[in-house]
Every structure is written in C-alpha cells, then in structure tokens.
Design an enzyme around this catalytic site. Structure first.
Site, PDB file in Angstrom:
ATOM      1  CD  GLU A   1     -12.809   0.426  -5.429  1.00  0.00           C
ATOM      2  OE1 GLU A   1     -12.274   0.824  -4.378  1.00  0.00           O
ATOM      3  OE2 GLU A   1     -12.402   0.740  -6.560  1.00  0.00           O
TER       4      GLU A   1
ATOM      5  CG  ASP B   1      -7.696  -7.572  -8.212  1.00  0.00           C
ATOM      6  OD1 ASP B   1      -6.597  -7.958  -8.648  1.00  0.00           O
ATOM      7  OD2 ASP B   1      -7.822  -6.574  -7.478  1.00  0.00           O
TER       8      ASP B   1
ATOM      9  CG  HIS C   1      -9.117  -0.661  -3.138  1.00  0.00           C
ATOM     10  ND1 HIS C   1      -9.284   0.154  -4.237  1.00  0.00           N
ATOM     11  CD2 HIS C   1      -7.846  -1.100  -3.217  1.00  0.00           C
ATOM     12  CE1 HIS C   1      -8.167   0.188  -4.931  1.00  0.00           C
ATOM     13  NE2 HIS C   1      -7.273  -0.551  -4.338  1.00  0.00           N
TER      14      HIS C   1
ATOM     15  CG  ASN D   1     -10.538   3.350  -2.043  1.00  0.00           C
ATOM     16  OD1 ASN D   1      -9.813   2.367  -1.836  1.00  0.00           O
ATOM     17  ND2 ASN D   1     -11.364   3.412  -3.068  1.00  0.00           N
TER      18      ASN D   1
END
Ligand code: PGA
Length: 266
Positions: free
Chosen positions: A149, A73, A144, A142
């Site tokens: 996400e 990314d 991810h 979280n």
C-alpha cells in the site's frame, strides 16, 4: 547508477485482446523454459488472462507441470476455501484447470500461527526456487502493487500489511459490497521481492468500479515515491505495462492537459 526509465507499454484494443497478449507472453515463457518460476496476481484484471491460459492448456496442450508458481499475496484470517481467499481464486481460475504440480504452487498462508515466520519462509522459498523469472502484477487505484500500500518501504520483502480504506472499499465489490467483511490485513510480497523478478508485466484497464488512470499515469511517468508503490517499477530494467486502449487514451489525455496547463503558465 540507478536505472530510471519509462516502462514499455503494450496497448490492445480492448480487455479481451489485452488478456490474450499477456497470456501469450506467459505461454512463450513456458515453451522456452518449462521449469520457469512465475509470480502470479489475483484481482479482476488477470481473470481474462487466466481464461486464455486455460484455453491454451485444453486446446493446445500448454504444459504447466514443470513450472513453479508464487502468488503475490493473501488476506490474513480468512479460510483457504473462503470464496474470496486468493487460494480459492487461483484454484478456481487457473490451478484446477491446468496441469500445474500442486507441490510447485505457493501462496502465502494468511492463517499461519506465526505470520512473521510465514513471511520469512515465503521469501526464502522464492530465493530457493532461483528467483522469479516473470512476475505478473495488477495495480490498485492508489498505485498499490500486490498489497504494498502507499507508504510501503521499498526495501521490504514479504511482509504483513494493513489494507488501506481505499483498497478495502475497492475490494468490497468481492465481499457482497460490504466493506466491513473485507479483511484488514494481508501478507504480501514486498517491493524488494517484486523488483528482484527478472521480468515484470503489469496489466491494467479501467472498470466501472475502479479508475486507475492516475495510478497508471504515475507509475509510468510520475516521480518515484513510496507514496505510489508502482512508481518503483521505473527502476526495473525489464517491465512492460499491458493496457487496453481506453486506459491508454485516458492517460494520454491527462498528459495533454498537464502540458496545456504548464504551457498557459509560461
Ligand atoms: P483489480 O485489482 O484487478 O481487481 O482491479 C488490482 C489490484 O488491486 O492490484
């Protein structure tokens, strides 16, 4: 039939040992397949692994020259030479310190004029290279993976993504602790890109700033749900989690307290 299984866990005494073990897996791949296609991750977790790879290059001649690299990314809209860009990170921690061939280093271009076209080009580049042999992942608090996400469609390939407030807060530590400086968008391989890798390794430990116990617990044992992207890894036939003892202990405590609760309900 869909394959669902608890991923393999490889536990080390501490962060340094975890980093070395993961680096040794990459080195073993480079030895057995010098032209391997390797997917890489940024973030604080893999820094120790990269340091060990650099050491192996310098002291043992580990050769990177024939391998191809695809990063997971990149932020949208910060220059490649920005200290927090993932281009900068990868050159600082790995590529400038080993003999990787610059033509075989691929990182999404978050400054492309046409970001959709950049995503399609990136995805195609991975296919043209023959697919990823080994994908390295971190995991966010979280759940991810890459910048996929919570809520990311599992069928997505490389795509433009909006960063959640939690991720921007977690990453503010890299931006002078100023949440406002953290970009709001990124380009990321998607769950489908990640799942097409032949093998996946996930590195995770808890740090003072991020507690990933829940995320790792759910990735290993939770129901597979788009709300926690890492849970998709349970459907991959060859995935291992490299954990340090401290996070492993926290995950085990969580399992014990859940079974105590269900026992006391019965
Ligand atoms: P970290 O990030 O290694 O900096 O904790 C991991 C991630 O968010 O994927």
């Amino acid at each position: 039939m869909t394959h669902i299984e608890t991923p393999d866990t490889i536990i080390s005494a501490n962060y340094a040992a975890m980093s070395k073990k993961a680096a040794h897996e990459i080195a073993a791949l480079l030895h057995s397949k010098p032209d391997a296609v390797i997917g890489l991750a940024t973030g604080s977790t893999p820094i120790g692994m990269y340091a060990e790879l650099v050491r192996m290059h310098e002291e043992e001649g580990l050769d990177f020259s024939q391998a191809t690299f695809f990063n997971l990314d990149e932020y949208v809209g910060i220059p490649h030479d920005h200290p927090q860009s993932y281009h900068h990170f990868m050159h600082e921690h790995l590529f400038s310190n080993v003999n990787a061939n610059p033509e075989r280093i691929h990182i999404p271009n978050g400054n492309a004029v046409d970001l959709e076209a950049e995503c399609a080009r990136y995805e195609q580049g991975i296919k043209d290279a023959g697919g990823i042999d080994l994908q390295v992942l971190g995991i966010g608090a979280n759940g991810h993976i890459g910048f996929c996400e919570p809520g990311t469609d599992f069928t997505l390939g490389t795509h433009i993504t909006q960063l959640t407030e939690q991720t921007r807060n977690d990453n503010a530590r890299f931006f002078d602790d100023d949440h406002e400086q953290v970009p709001t968008e990124a380009l990321s391989m998607g769950p489908a890109t990640i799942m097409s890798a032949k093998r996946i390794i996930v590195l995770a430990n808890n740090t003072a700033k991020t507690n990933k116990t829940h995320a790792v617990h759910d990735a290993l044992y939770g129901d597979v749900t788009q709300d926690i992207p890492a849970t998709i890894l349970q459907k991959h036939p060859d995935v291992s989690f490299y954990l340090d003892w401290s996070i492993q202990r926290e995950v085990q405590k969580m399992i014990a307290s859940q079974s105590e609760r269900s026992f006391s309900r019965d």
